[in-house]
Design a protein around this motif. Structure first.
Motif, short mmCIF file in Angstrom:
data_model
loop_
_atom_site.label_atom_id
_atom_site.label_comp_id
_atom_site.label_asym_id
_atom_site.label_seq_id
_atom_site.Cartn_x
_atom_site.Cartn_y
_atom_site.Cartn_z
N LEU A 81 39.82 31.36 39.13
CA LEU A 81 41.00 30.55 39.46
C LEU A 81 41.80 30.18 38.22
O LEU A 81 43.03 30.07 38.27
N THR A 82 41.11 30.01 37.11
CA THR A 82 41.76 29.55 35.89
C THR A 82 42.40 30.68 35.10
O THR A 82 43.50 30.52 34.56
N LEU A 83 41.75 31.83 35.04
CA LEU A 83 42.15 32.87 34.09
C LEU A 83 42.54 34.20 34.73
O LEU A 83 42.90 35.13 34.01
N MET A 84 42.45 34.31 36.04
CA MET A 84 42.79 35.57 36.72
C MET A 84 44.05 35.37 37.56
O MET A 84 44.25 34.32 38.16
N SER A 85 44.87 36.39 37.62
CA SER A 85 46.11 36.29 38.38
C SER A 85 45.82 36.09 39.87
O SER A 85 44.87 36.67 40.40
N PRO A 86 46.59 35.26 40.56
CA PRO A 86 46.35 35.03 41.99
C PRO A 86 46.37 36.31 42.82
O PRO A 86 45.61 36.43 43.79
N VAL A 87 47.22 37.27 42.45
CA VAL A 87 47.27 38.52 43.21
C VAL A 87 45.93 39.23 43.16
O VAL A 87 45.42 39.73 44.17
N LEU A 88 45.35 39.30 41.96
CA LEU A 88 44.06 39.97 41.81
C LEU A 88 42.96 39.19 42.52
O LEU A 88 42.05 39.78 43.11
N GLN A 89 43.04 37.87 42.49
CA GLN A 89 42.01 37.04 43.15
C GLN A 89 41.95 37.31 44.65
O GLN A 89 40.87 37.41 45.23
N TYR A 90 43.12 37.39 45.27
CA TYR A 90 43.17 37.43 46.73
C TYR A 90 43.15 38.84 47.30
O TYR A 90 42.82 39.03 48.48
N PHE A 145 35.55 37.99 47.33
CA PHE A 145 34.20 37.67 47.80
C PHE A 145 33.65 36.46 47.04
O PHE A 145 33.06 35.54 47.64
N ILE A 146 33.81 36.46 45.73
CA ILE A 146 33.30 35.35 44.91
C ILE A 146 34.01 34.06 45.27
O ILE A 146 33.38 33.00 45.43
N GLY A 147 35.34 34.11 45.43
CA GLY A 147 36.09 32.91 45.75
C GLY A 147 35.72 32.33 47.10
O GLY A 147 35.48 31.12 47.23
N ASN A 148 35.66 33.18 48.12
CA ASN A 148 35.31 32.68 49.45
C ASN A 148 33.85 32.23 49.51
O ASN A 148 33.52 31.24 50.18
#
Length: 465
Positions: free
Chosen positions: A96-105, A112-115
């Motif tokens: 959440l802090t260092l990765m772009s939101p597009v790549l996260q979602y 998988f890690i976020g959810n």
């Protein structure tokens, strides 16, 4: 409740004397204590004679050792369980802090890690905390004095508050560059401003502990009742009351009513408001209490020679697992959404994690299956590690399990230090998200190792005074 059968002043048989509390508890819950008292056998030896004469096996010594081994394994497994959650939560927050939101979602692994972190970490920590609090403060088998018990309770409640202050100040002054103003500082100390992602998270734990602690004697009386329906009713109230609180939504939590959001769900909220109300999450805290009571009752019966039908035990386990899988289905249908700030409509109702009008019942029930699977995996790994010579497990797995146990035993330290590190690393205000999934994994490992070093330095420091 009947009076407790006390040991006599004479020298009792060790196998009975060592487990007098467990024997008394079992006889009391099975409506047999009155029969023992009526027989006049109120000493330790008399209780043993009565138990043996009614068909119970005299193997308390071996089974007492089994109780100690089982409880030690369960506690270590819970620490491994929490250790996995620490790594998962740290990795998700680094993303959440260092990765772009597009790549996260839109990338499979970060999603998988976020959810997984959003669904399992906070609820899993709350579940484990309920189990630990029941063993340490509610049961209080060591008969500590009131002053000692309250001191330990106050320390357990205060440490998360100190951690919440640390996280809030770190995000406020290190990340968001709040003015160094005494009024802002006071607002953060009074939690008028819940800055960052740690304050409301950590405050839920002492709120749940202090809410249930005054009820410990009532819970103890109900679970010691000879009437099984009273025990079932108590368990049902402990679970369904928090679920019912998800329907108690405060319409407006602005101004000083913002503090209500620390306890209950709100619809209208201000900036820097808490995102996770505590009282609906008593559902998971109370689940931990119920696990503690259930395990204790099972072991007490086993020590007294009760024979359990393995087929019924397996059938109950399978039925529970299938039920939890069914309850998780509505949540799994929205897996493509971002669980971190989830609030979506489904055919079964709204599914929301927190923030406005959350958490919902479907959210709380939907994560039970995942937590059960993770707990089963952790218990299995811990058992295999403890029997590593027989199974010839590689040394690396033993080291990994031991380090995860260390993380789980020191959850607050690792979460607070990680949050402080991320407050300093965050570059989102400048639109900078420089890392991919591998870079975030390396940062996660670095934060864990740095915290491990801090722990080593603190534990190896020379005491003074």
């Amino acid at each position: 409740m009947h009076r407790e059968i006390m040991p006599s002043s004479g020298q009792a048989e060790p196998s009975c004397r060592n487990f007098q509390h467990e024997i008394t508890d079992y006889l009391e819950t099975q409506a047999l204590l009155h029969d023992v008292e009526a027989s006049g056998r109120t000493s330790s030896e008399g209780v043993c004679q009565w138990v043996q004469s009614h068909g119970f096996k005299d193997s308390a010594k071996d089974k007492g050792a089994l109780r100690l081994d089982f409880m030690a394994t369960l506690h270590r497994s819970l620490d491994v369980f929490k250790g996995v959650l620490v790594v998962l939560m740290t990795y998700a927050h680094v993303n959440l802090t260092l990765m772009s939101p597009v790549l996260q979602y839109h990338s499979a692994i970060p999603h998988f890690i976020g959810n997984g972190a959003a669904g399992l970490c906070f609820l899993g920590f709350m579940f484990a905390y309920g189990f630990s609090c029941d063993r340490a403060y509610f049961l209080d088998r060591r008969d500590r004095g009131t002053s000692e018990l309250l001191f330990r309770l106050g320390r357990s409640a205060l440490l998360p508050v100190l951690g919440a202050w640390t996280c809030s100040l770190a995000w406020g002054f290190m990340c968001f560059k709040f003015p160094l103003d005494i009024r802002i500082f006071a607002n953060m100390l009074t939690f008028r401003l819940a800055v960052g992602n740690g304050a409301d998270f950590l405050l839920c734990f002492p709120i749940c502990l202090l809410t249930m602690f005054p009820l410990r004697h009532a819970i103890g009386r109900e679970f010691a009742s000879v009437n099984a329906w009273r025990r079932y009713l108590c368990a049902a109230v402990m679970l369904f009351a928090p679920l019912g609180l998800t329907r108690c939504v405060v319409a407006d939590c602005t101004g000083f009513k913002k503090y209500l959001n620390y306890f209950l769900e709100c619809s209208v909220r201000e900036l820097w408001s808490p995102n996770l109300p505590a009282l609906p999450h008593l559902f998971y805290f109370n689940l931990g209490i119920l696990l503690s009571r259930g395990v204790g009752n099972f072991l007490s019966e086993y020590e007294l020679g009760q024979v359990f039908d393995e087929r019924k035990v397996v059938a109950a386990f399978v039925a529970t697992t299938v039920t939890l899988a069914i309850l998780s289905y509505p949540l799994m249908t929205v897996w493509a959404a971002n669980f971190g700030n989830l609030s979506v409509a489904s055919p079964w109702g709204t599914i929301s994690r927190g923030f406005s009008d959350g958490p919902s019942v479907l959210w709380l029930l939907g994560n039970l299956f995942g937590l059960e699977l993770l707990m089963i995996v952790c218990i299995s790994i811990q058992i295999l590690v403890e029997r590593s010579q027989a199974y010839m497990l590689p040394r690396l797995l033993q080291i990994l399990c031991r380090e995860l146990e260390h993380l789980g035993a020191n959850v607050l330290l690792y979460l607070v230090v990680a949050d402080m590190c991320l407050a300093g690393l965050y570059r989102g205000a400048q639109g900078q998200f420089p890392l991919d999934v591998y870079g975030c994994g390396l940062v996660t490992l670095t934060i864990v190792l740095v915290t491990r070093l801090i722990f080593y330095l603190a534990s190896s420091s020379r005491p003074t005074g």
